[in-house]
Design a protein around this motif. Structure first.
Motif, PDB file in Angstrom:
ATOM      1  N   LYS A  76      32.117  34.259  -5.535  1.00 19.91           N
ATOM      2  CA  LYS A  76      31.085  34.770  -6.504  1.00 19.91           C
ATOM      3  C   LYS A  76      31.676  35.322  -7.474  1.00 19.91           C
ATOM      4  N   GLN A  77      30.878  35.745  -8.763  1.00 22.33           N
ATOM      5  CA  GLN A  77      31.457  36.532  -9.755  1.00 22.33           C
ATOM      6  C   GLN A  77      31.090  37.743  -9.746  1.00 22.33           C
ATOM      7  N   ILE A  78      31.995  38.868 -10.224  1.00 17.94           N
ATOM      8  CA  ILE A  78      31.711  40.256 -10.308  1.00 17.94           C
ATOM      9  C   ILE A  78      32.346  40.632 -11.436  1.00 17.94           C
ATOM     10  N   GLY A  79      31.542  40.992 -12.457  1.00 20.29           N
ATOM     11  CA  GLY A  79      31.807  41.405 -13.810  1.00 20.29           C
ATOM     12  C   GLY A  79      32.479  40.399 -14.697  1.00 20.29           C
TER      13      GLY A  79
ATOM     14  N   TRP B  13      35.841  41.257  -1.609  1.00 26.09           N
ATOM     15  CA  TRP B  13      35.688  40.139  -2.608  1.00 26.09           C
ATOM     16  C   TRP B  13      36.970  40.542  -3.477  1.00 26.09           C
ATOM     17  N   TYR B  14      37.808  39.366  -3.448  1.00 24.11           N
ATOM     18  CA  TYR B  14      39.001  39.801  -4.383  1.00 24.11           C
ATOM     19  C   TYR B  14      39.186  38.746  -5.527  1.00 24.11           C
ATOM     20  N   SER B  15      39.842  39.250  -6.547  1.00 22.12           N
ATOM     21  CA  SER B  15      40.075  38.161  -7.729  1.00 22.12           C
ATOM     22  C   SER B  15      41.485  37.851  -8.284  1.00 22.12           C
TER      23      SER B  15
ATOM     24  N   TRP C  53      44.051  46.914   0.875  1.00 20.34           N
ATOM     25  CA  TRP C  53      45.277  46.339  -0.058  1.00 20.34           C
ATOM     26  C   TRP C  53      45.537  44.964   0.862  1.00 20.34           C
ATOM     27  N   GLY C  54      46.493  44.388   0.210  1.00 20.69           N
ATOM     28  CA  GLY C  54      46.867  43.120   1.210  1.00 20.69           C
ATOM     29  C   GLY C  54      46.202  41.663   0.844  1.00 20.69           C
ATOM     30  N   LEU C  55      45.654  41.556  -0.268  1.00 20.81           N
ATOM     31  CA  LEU C  55      45.032  40.262  -0.543  1.00 20.81           C
ATOM     32  C   LEU C  55      45.427  40.093  -1.849  1.00 20.81           C
ATOM     33  N   PRO C  56      45.531  38.374  -2.378  1.00 24.30           N
ATOM     34  CA  PRO C  56      46.411  38.094  -3.706  1.00 24.30           C
ATOM     35  C   PRO C  56      45.542  38.148  -4.747  1.00 24.30           C
ATOM     36  N   GLY C  57      45.090  39.743  -4.918  1.00 26.95           N
ATOM     37  CA  GLY C  57      44.197  39.861  -6.157  1.00 26.95           C
ATOM     38  C   GLY C  57      43.625  41.083  -5.908  1.00 26.95           C
ATOM     39  N   LEU C  58      43.251  41.697  -7.030  1.00 25.45           N
ATOM     40  CA  LEU C  58      42.547  43.213  -7.058  1.00 25.45           C
ATOM     41  C   LEU C  58      41.124  42.971  -6.065  1.00 25.45           C
ATOM     42  N   ILE C  59      40.975  43.861  -5.234  1.00 23.40           N
ATOM     43  CA  ILE C  59      39.790  43.765  -4.224  1.00 23.40           C
ATOM     44  C   ILE C  59      38.632  44.607  -5.450  1.00 23.40           C
ATOM     45  N   LEU C  60      37.630  43.769  -5.573  1.00 21.52           N
ATOM     46  CA  LEU C  60      36.457  44.281  -6.380  1.00 21.52           C
ATOM     47  C   LEU C  60      35.191  44.778  -5.699  1.00 21.52           C
ATOM     48  N   GLU C  61      35.065  44.359  -4.526  1.00 21.64           N
ATOM     49  CA  GLU C  61      34.195  44.809  -3.776  1.00 21.64           C
ATOM     50  C   GLU C  61      34.424  44.830  -2.330  1.00 21.64           C
ATOM     51  N   ILE C  62      34.050  45.935  -1.354  1.00 22.25           N
ATOM     52  CA  ILE C  62      34.274  46.175  -0.045  1.00 22.25           C
ATOM     53  C   ILE C  62      33.109  46.567   0.364  1.00 22.25           C
ATOM     54  N   ASN C  63      32.528  45.997   1.636  1.00 19.29           N
ATOM     55  CA  ASN C  63      31.715  46.630   2.455  1.00 19.29           C
ATOM     56  C   ASN C  63      32.268  46.584   3.735  1.00 19.29           C
TER      57      ASN C  63
ATOM     58  N   LEU D 142      31.868  48.813  -5.146  1.00 16.50           N
ATOM     59  CA  LEU D 142      31.631  47.854  -6.071  1.00 16.50           C
ATOM     60  C   LEU D 142      32.180  48.322  -7.246  1.00 16.50           C
ATOM     61  N   CYS D 143      33.149  47.388  -7.870  1.00 17.06           N
ATOM     62  CA  CYS D 143      33.647  47.686  -9.265  1.00 17.06           C
ATOM     63  C   CYS D 143      32.552  47.302 -10.394  1.00 17.06           C
TER      64      CYS D 143
END
Length: 295
Positions: free
Chosen positions: A146-149, A208-210, A223-233, A240-241
């Protein structure tokens, strides 16, 4: 040939320098579903529906926060945005203590290279500097997007142990297993507020990471994902970023705090749990006594 080698070395130098100077800032809005206080009213005649509603509204506002994450390729600092207190708000000391239970308070520093974190906490008038290893979640990378910002994001899920000192994890007990302790004082029945709530053992986390922002970072201790985490639940809390700024002219200082007594996360948790249990026993049976906590 020598000229070509020089150009290659120069390009490599600029690439390393660009990575070294890379920095970003992300703004996060954190919202936590406020607990319902229905369990307080039976037997507590002093708690009117209006009082209950006001308590829930105040709790809702306390659980809505804005955080700033400043990050580079290897480290980050995550801190609640400072806001001016309005008249009638809780006192500074109580607010600081409650913040430590609800995802705020202090500066959270993460170093993903050394896999460590440092966060300064204030509890019961004492300052602590919690230094420990970053929790490693077993992320499951999903294909959903999905898209965030304006950034393309991918879904990842994990299961983690619930923190015993994070008030946001508390939830009302089910009616089937609710065991309310009742005490009679001068012919009145009073219900212990804390006996209506429980702490889950595990929490399912959805992130959700980008990959378009290739840093191993995120809000809080995620942390620990291949991209900045923009949303966490994670249970009742959604972070939410709302804004991202990359390579701004003014750079933030990304360094850990140094104030407070150095302590491990476990020792800090034990200290908080012990004090809160003591506080619980002192207030046991009182109307509206706080739930037992500890982080």
């Amino acid at each position: 040939m020598k000229k070509l080698s020089y150009i290659i070395l120069l390009l490599a130098f600029f690439q390393v320098q660009a990575q070294k100077d890379f920095q970003g800032m992300a703004v996060y809005e954190s919202k936590t579903q406020a607990p319902k206080f229905d369990g307080m009213r039976p037997g507590n005649r002093d708690i009117t529906p209006e009082m209950q509603k006001n308590m829930e509204e105040r709790m809702k506002k306390m659980l809505e926060k804005t955080f700033i994450l400043n990050f580079d390729k290897s480290a980050s600092i995550y801190k609640e945005e400072e806001k001016l207190e309005t008249p009638g708000q809780q006192g500074g000391g109580m607010r600081i203590m409650m913040n430590s239970f609800m995802g705020g308070g202090g500066t959270f520093y993460k170093d993903v290279k050394s896999k460590t974190y440092t966060v300064d906490k204030e509890f019961m008038g004492k300052e602590f500097l919690v230094v420990d290893s970053l929790p490693k979640l077993n992320w499951k990378l999903e294909s959903e997007t999905k898209q965030i910002g304006g950034y393309n994001c991918y879904k990842a899920t994990a299961v983690k142990e619930a923190s015993k000192t994070d008030f946001r994890n508390f939830r009302p007990k089910n009616n089937d297993d609710k065991k309310v302790e009742v005490k009679k004082t001068s012919g009145e029945t009073k219900t212990n507020f804390e006996d209506n709530f429980e702490m889950p053992k595990e929490i399912t986390v959805t992130a959700w990471y980008s990959p378009e922002i290739p840093v191993n970072q995120g809000p809080e201790n995620y942390w620990g994902l291949p991209g900045l985490i923009l949303e966490i639940n994670d249970g009742k809390t959604t972070i939410l970023c709302s804004k991202i700024v990359l390579n701004a002219k003014d750079k933030a200082e990304i360094k850990p705090s140094k104030k407070g007594k150095v302590i491990s996360q476990k020792d800090y948790d034990d200290t908080v749990i012990k004090k809160m249990e003591e506080f619980r026993e002192m207030n046991r049976g009182r109307v509206g006594g706080p739930p037992p906590m500890g982080r």
